[in-house]
Design a protein around this motif. Structure first.
Motif, PDB file in Angstrom:
ATOM      1  N   ASN A 186      67.450 -24.737  26.712  1.00 41.40           N
ATOM      2  CA  ASN A 186      66.400 -24.890  25.550  1.00 41.40           C
ATOM      3  C   ASN A 186      66.510 -26.265  25.170  1.00 41.40           C
ATOM      4  O   ASN A 186      66.357 -26.461  23.807  1.00 41.40           O
ATOM      5  N   VAL A 187      66.447 -27.123  25.913  1.00 35.96           N
ATOM      6  CA  VAL A 187      66.629 -28.651  25.536  1.00 35.96           C
ATOM      7  C   VAL A 187      65.230 -29.053  24.969  1.00 35.96           C
ATOM      8  O   VAL A 187      64.056 -28.988  25.842  1.00 35.96           O
ATOM      9  N   ALA A 188      65.221 -29.655  23.965  1.00 38.32           N
ATOM     10  CA  ALA A 188      64.062 -30.360  23.353  1.00 38.32           C
ATOM     11  C   ALA A 188      64.398 -31.739  22.813  1.00 38.32           C
ATOM     12  O   ALA A 188      65.388 -31.657  22.117  1.00 38.32           O
ATOM     13  N   PHE A 189      63.756 -32.865  23.197  1.00 38.11           N
ATOM     14  CA  PHE A 189      64.281 -34.004  23.051  1.00 38.11           C
ATOM     15  C   PHE A 189      64.046 -34.260  21.328  1.00 38.11           C
ATOM     16  O   PHE A 189      62.848 -33.993  20.576  1.00 38.11           O
ATOM     17  N   THR A 190      64.992 -34.728  20.642  1.00 43.24           N
ATOM     18  CA  THR A 190      64.800 -35.502  19.347  1.00 43.24           C
ATOM     19  C   THR A 190      65.578 -36.586  19.071  1.00 43.24           C
ATOM     20  O   THR A 190      66.545 -36.814  19.612  1.00 43.24           O
ATOM     21  N   ILE A 191      65.077 -37.470  18.100  1.00 42.17           N
ATOM     22  CA  ILE A 191      65.898 -38.744  17.940  1.00 42.17           C
ATOM     23  C   ILE A 191      65.904 -38.999  16.546  1.00 42.17           C
ATOM     24  O   ILE A 191      64.616 -38.799  15.771  1.00 42.17           O
ATOM     25  N   GLU A 192      66.954 -39.442  16.026  1.00 41.07           N
ATOM     26  CA  GLU A 192      66.958 -39.694  14.510  1.00 41.07           C
ATOM     27  C   GLU A 192      67.671 -40.880  14.298  1.00 41.07           C
ATOM     28  O   GLU A 192      69.067 -41.221  14.644  1.00 41.07           O
ATOM     29  N   PRO A 193      67.292 -42.012  13.580  1.00 39.75           N
ATOM     30  CA  PRO A 193      68.083 -43.157  13.256  1.00 39.75           C
ATOM     31  C   PRO A 193      68.948 -42.919  11.971  1.00 39.75           C
ATOM     32  O   PRO A 193      68.700 -42.273  11.113  1.00 39.75           O
ATOM     33  N   SER A 194      70.191 -43.310  12.084  1.00 38.99           N
ATOM     34  CA  SER A 194      71.104 -43.141  11.063  1.00 38.99           C
ATOM     35  C   SER A 194      71.072 -44.363   9.979  1.00 38.99           C
ATOM     36  O   SER A 194      70.837 -45.596  10.660  1.00 38.99           O
ATOM     37  N   LYS A 195      71.730 -44.195   9.158  1.00 42.07           N
ATOM     38  CA  LYS A 195      71.995 -45.510   8.013  1.00 42.07           C
ATOM     39  C   LYS A 195      72.562 -46.695   8.821  1.00 42.07           C
ATOM     40  O   LYS A 195      72.411 -47.648   8.632  1.00 42.07           O
ATOM     41  N   ALA A 196      73.620 -46.255   9.717  1.00 39.28           N
ATOM     42  CA  ALA A 196      74.513 -47.196  10.275  1.00 39.28           C
ATOM     43  C   ALA A 196      73.989 -47.745  11.561  1.00 39.28           C
ATOM     44  O   ALA A 196      74.579 -48.427  12.405  1.00 39.28           O
ATOM     45  N   ASN A 197      72.728 -47.493  11.604  1.00 34.91           N
ATOM     46  CA  ASN A 197      71.972 -48.024  12.833  1.00 34.91           C
ATOM     47  C   ASN A 197      72.564 -47.370  14.078  1.00 34.91           C
ATOM     48  O   ASN A 197      72.320 -48.003  15.336  1.00 34.91           O
ATOM     49  N   ASN A 198      72.974 -46.217  14.388  1.00 35.53           N
ATOM     50  CA  ASN A 198      73.279 -45.788  15.463  1.00 35.53           C
ATOM     51  C   ASN A 198      71.977 -44.748  15.736  1.00 35.53           C
ATOM     52  O   ASN A 198      71.172 -44.713  14.550  1.00 35.53           O
ATOM     53  N   VAL A 199      71.800 -44.220  16.705  1.00 33.61           N
ATOM     54  CA  VAL A 199      70.684 -43.157  16.682  1.00 33.61           C
ATOM     55  C   VAL A 199      71.383 -41.885  17.158  1.00 33.61           C
ATOM     56  O   VAL A 199      72.596 -41.970  17.804  1.00 33.61           O
ATOM     57  N   LEU A 200      70.845 -40.662  16.674  1.00 31.69           N
ATOM     58  CA  LEU A 200      71.314 -39.282  17.179  1.00 31.69           C
ATOM     59  C   LEU A 200      70.368 -38.584  18.026  1.00 31.69           C
ATOM     60  O   LEU A 200      69.284 -38.634  17.464  1.00 31.69           O
TER      61      LEU A 200
END
Ligand code: FAD
Ligand code: FES
Lengths: 392, 95
Positions: A267-281
């Motif tokens: 059940n994979v669905a793509f999500t991306i989220e920038p973090s305050k430390a400039n990584n992405v999750l």
């Protein structure tokens, strides 16, 4: 700790327990927060953390979500510890015309209910997110959506009231709940001793069924695992939380779309989220596989495959870590925020699945209103234990 | 480890966390490597704690007077070293 007495004992120091404890202290109660490990060591530090409106179903789900976002904006000023709240908005991207069609209908029904949601054509989508794949069919966007740091939110709730009405018992395992001859709560038994209280709130997330069993209450929560990949820091190529609309498909079975069989299994669905430390999750998967939080290479592969489909630029970027958490899942797709008729003094706040961070401010507030005997801000019937008996 | 670490000495180079930051986290209630990591980001950087974790652990032991065993370590996770999403998600990827 033996022989201490509290107005309310909250079990579990994740986002739900810390929010309940905070809101209860604000109502003037003397509160103990008991936690098996330490603050934010369960699901609340093994997750993403966005408070969204674009992923809620029209109706009570959206109402609770919206009220929580408003509460977050107040909390930003109310809590001294910075939990990194930002309101950058959030977007759903559609891969096919069929998805775009369903997404537009969904957005229109939310607009009819008064929510601020825009429908984006492919050009507008790329204006929002220049590094996304060029062949996407469009999307929907709401600027109301927020992001934050979930474990810092837990620390913020605790730090604000610790020692001022709140006592925290870390590394303390709840072993039982004592009831009197009227089946009402009398106290909480732990491996470190006994606390007497007339009111207990079960905020133990995926472990809440165990705390339910202690008083003969069946809580049908199941752990639903999700894996997340962390990128190395980079220049900010992603401006906001973005999800594939296929996420809605995996979240609510009512929407049916054709999906890549390679990602279907988990059940994979793509999500991306920038973090305050400039990584992405980058996430995520949804499967039932017990309480374990291993990150299987097969799931990592499926998530990475979706990620480079939506952000080709990621092909050349490094992944530095993977982690997994278990969401407290209920079939009803609505949390339990409730008292329990047959056990006076027993309250439950769990079953938020993939929305617990988002819904924590209102959950804490509603529980505090319920315990104070005030009229709750929202009608609690859809979140009551009795509905779950019928529907789950 | 040196006897007296100064507060401004750098412990985690990737995330620029100092001895002072770690002491502050311990004062706020952190009692092990994972809790310090959540409060300071020490160990969350590119090297995933390979450079700093042992030092973080030693500071916790020293400040709280506990054993290394108690201070613990963070959970090792895939990938072992940085690897591109292209490699992880590529068609030729060996599951
Ligand atoms: C991959 C992933 C992505 C997610 N993304 C989002 C998102 O973007 N937005 C969002 O809103 N939500 C998201 N979620 C969901 C969110 O993380 C959860 O809904 C939320 O963290 C649940 O919080 P909780 O306080 O109920 O549970 P927990 O944080 O698990 O807290 C329960 C606590 O109870 C303690 N406990 C258990 N048993 C006992 C006992 N016997 N005695 C004492 N203590 C006990 C545990 O140690 C634990 O600390 C995501 C989840 C996952 C897994
Ligand atoms: S030095 Fe701390 S993560 Fe690299």
């Amino acid at each position: 700790m033996t022989n201490k007495s509290y107005d309310v004992v909250v079990i579990g120091a994740g986002v739900m327990g810390t929010s309940c404890a905070y809101h209860l202290v604000k109502k003037g109660f003397k509160v103990a927060l008991i936690e098996k490990i330490d603050i934010a060591r369960g699901t609340s530090s093994h997750c993403d953390a966005v408070a969204l409106i674009v992923d809620k179903m029209p109706g009570v789900d959206a109402a609770l979500g919206y009220a929580s976002i408003q509460r977050f904006l107040e909390l930003k000023n109310e809590l001294s510890y910075d939990f990194e709240l930002h309101q950058k908005g959030s977007m759903y991207a559609c891969e096919t015309d069929q998805e775009m069609d369903i997404a537009s209908k969904y957005a229109k029904s939310m607009q009819d209910d008064g929510y601020d949601i825009d429908i984006l054509n492919p050009k507008e989508l790329l204006e929002h997110e220049p590094f996304m794949a060029k062949d996407l069919k469009g999307g929907i966007f709401s600027k109301a959506c927020c992001g934050l740091n979930p474990f810092k939110l837990c620390f913020a709730f605790v730090d604000q009231v610790k020692g001022k009405g709140l006592d925290v018992y870390s590394y303390t395992d709840v072993k039982g709940i004592k009831l009197n001859d009227k089946n009402a709560v009398e106290g909480v038994e732990t491996d470190k001793g006994f606390l007497s209280t007339k009111k207990v709130v079960n905020c133990a997330g995926v472990w809440s069924p165990e705390i339910g069993k202690m008083v003969g209450v069946d809580i049908p929560v199941k752990p639903r695992k999700g894996v997340i990949l962390v990128s190395a820091t980079s220049f900010p190529f992603c401006n906001q939380k973005v999800q594939e609309f296929g996420y809605m498909v995996s979240k609510f079975a009512e929407f049916k779309c054709k999906r890549d069989p390679d990602v279907e299994k988990y059940n994979v669905a793509f999500t991306i989220e920038p973090s305050k430390a400039n990584n992405v999750l980058i996430g995520s998967s949804r499967n039932f596989a017990g309480y374990g939080v291993n990150t299987e290479i097969e799931i990592i592969h499926a998530i990475a495959k979706r990620a480079i489909r939506f952000y080709p630029i990621l092909k050349e970027m490094n992944c530095i870590r993977s982690y997994a958490g278990v969401r407290p899942f209920l079939d009803a797709h609505l949390p339990l925020i409730t008292d329990v008729d047959k056990v006076p003094g027993y309250y439950i706040a769990t079953g938020h699945e993939g929305d617990g961070i988002s819904l924590s401010p209102m959950t804490g507030r509603l529980i505090s209103e319920l315990i104070a005997g005030e009229k709750p801000y929202l009608d609690l019937a859809p979140f009551s234990y009795n509905r779950s008996k019928k529907n789950n | 480890m040196k006897d007296n670490l100064r507060d401004d000495e750098l412990v985690c180079r990737c995330e620029e966390v100092t001895v002072g930051d770690i002491r502050k986290a311990i004062q706020a209630g952190a009692r092990d490597v994972t809790e310090v990591k959540l409060r300071t980001r020490a160990g969350m950087g590119l090297c995933q704690g390979r450079t700093c974790e042992l030092l973080v652990q030693q500071i916790i032991c020293r400040e709280l007077g506990i054993s290394a065993d108690k201070a613990g370590f963070s959970t090792p996770r895939t990938p072992q070293r940085p690897v591109t999403f292209g490699t992880l998600g590529g068609d030729g990827f060996d599951k």
